[in-house]
Scaffold this active site. Structure first.
Site, short mmCIF file in Angstrom:
data_model
loop_
_atom_site.label_atom_id
_atom_site.label_comp_id
_atom_site.label_asym_id
_atom_site.label_seq_id
_atom_site.Cartn_x
_atom_site.Cartn_y
_atom_site.Cartn_z
N GLU A 1 0.85 -1.19 0.00
CA GLU A 1 0.00 0.00 0.00
C GLU A 1 0.88 1.24 0.00
OE1 GLU A 1 -1.86 0.85 4.04
OE2 GLU A 1 -1.58 -1.31 4.17
N CYS B 1 -3.24 -4.00 4.42
CA CYS B 1 -2.24 -4.98 4.86
C CYS B 1 -2.51 -6.39 4.37
CB CYS B 1 -2.17 -4.98 6.39
SG CYS B 1 -1.78 -3.37 7.09
N HIS C 1 -1.37 -11.14 11.77
CA HIS C 1 -0.93 -9.84 11.27
C HIS C 1 -0.70 -8.95 12.49
CE1 HIS C 1 -0.77 -5.96 9.44
NE2 HIS C 1 -1.97 -5.59 9.90
#
Length: 392
Positions: free
Chosen positions: A81, A113, A235
């Protein structure tokens, strides 16, 4: 005949400077434990203007690509990103820098993400259909929220490179996964901004809700339970977030497994704690950290929770392979993190402001001290000037 597909090799790169969170806390008038314990971060990578997602990806990928492997690469899928162009894919720049074959498909993927997970799953599907293929998957980002902002402590950056093949050395991916998408404004970065906008508390709640949703759906699809897993990888925009996720499902395990899953999580967050937020690469740095610091054995099943704000979540799984440690260079990665140099808060603030300007003017960056093989030298005639140390 079923083809076993997954992650064959993995590399990681982060620049050679970091900021100590204790120093940042003191400079911002905060209790250091707010950062060290409350957020769960010790250090934060500081990204110089000579490194962007393309160069960091090249530095990570060069750790795992031999000339023979390069010749066999069929596709590059680059999750980020922090793209450097609104049209031209970072994967195209990367393929050229690495000297990959001209008949390589090169695509950039974006969903906060989650992008690298999209790349991993697309790569796995491609190799299942083309068993001799090799796909390079990248997760690279620079997390920027701005100086003296609430998100400042969760900045960072780096790149993870994965080679996806049949008969993988590290992890065989299971075919079934669960994914969930909703239009959520918990984190976003409009095209007119270089720093992200985030509603931190709301984003954490969405992350936790998505994890519960995809975990329940995965269980319904596979009939597996928490007892089938040796570790869960999350994550980690900051390490405390993954710990909250794990705690949601720990009551499903008995006490011995709760202890082993907690120990595995501690191993998985060790390197993220030293680097900070990688956005698309964070889940896969967590995985690499687990491989490096955990006590796993081949044949164990691992669960993965990928989350990208905006929002998309996915739970997938894979089986660790017996010779998994030969798929990464543990000594190199240890040296890379240990050899970094600390910067002061004033130095960090100055570096933060030194990114390439948005006005398109020609710029020559100070590259005399650059130690990484691949770096950004500046911009001429609206074009980024990428360099490789060996060719200068």
């Amino acid at each position: 005949m079923t083809v076993t597909v997954g992650i064959d090799k993995i590399g990681f790169f982060t620049p050679d400077h970091y900021l100590d969170m204790v120093d940042l806390a003191h400079a911002r008038g905060e209790d250091p434990n707010k950062y060290l314990i409350g957020i769960g971060q010790s250090k934060q990578a500081v990204i110089p203007p000579t490194q962007d997602v393309v160069t960091m990806a090249a530095n990570a990928a060069s750790q795992i690509l031999t000339p023979a492997i390069k010749a066999d690469i069929n596709m590059v899928l680059f999750g980020t990103e922090s793209g450097v162009d609104n049209s031209k894919a970072t994967a195209v720049y990367l393929a050229h820098l690495l000297g990959l074959p001209a008949n390589t498909r090169a695509i950039e993927l974006k969903q906060a993400c989650y992008g690298a997970t999209a790349g991993l799953q697309l790569a796995a599907d491609f190799v299942r259909v083309h068993p001799t293929a090799k796909v390079l998957v990248i997760g690279a980002d620079i997390a920027r929220y701005g100086l003296r902002t609430a998100g400042e402590v969760t900045q960072g950056g780096g790149a993870v490179a994965m080679l996806v093949t049949a008969d993988p050395t590290i992890l065989a991916l299971d075919a079934i996964s669960s994914y969930h998408t909703a239009d959520v404004m918990d984190f976003w970065r409009p095209t007119y901004r270089t720093e992200a906008l985030v509603d931190g508390k709301y984003s954490t709640n969405v992350y936790l809700d998505f994890f519960k949703t995809v975990w329940a759906d995965y269980q319904a699809q596979t009939q597996r339970s928490i007892a089938d897993f040796s570790a869960f990888v999350f994550h980690l925009p900051f390490t405390k977030m993954g710990r909250k996720g794990l705690r949601q499902i720990l009551p499903e395990a008995d006490e011995p497994q709760q202890a082993s899953l907690t120990a595995a999580f501690e191993a998985s967050q060790a390197d993220n704690r030293e680097v900070g937020n990688l956005y698309t690469g964070s889940l896969y740095l967590s995985f690499l950290s687990l491989l490096r610091h955990g006590t796993l054995v081949g044949g164990e099943r691992l669960g993965f929770f990928s989350y990208g704000s905006g929002a998309e979540g996915e739970f997938f799984s894979g089986v660790l392979q017996p010779d998994y440690r030969s798929g990464f260079d543990d000594d190199f990665l240890t040296r890379q993190l240990a050899d970094r140099q600390a910067v002061s808060v004033a130095e960090y603030e100055a570096i933060f402001q030194q990114q390439l300007s948005n006005d398109g003017r020609d710029t020559q960056l100070a590259v005399g001290q650059e130690r990484a093989p691949y770096y950004l030298a500046g911009r001429q005639h609206q074009q980024r000037q990428y360099r490789h140390q060996a060719t200068n």
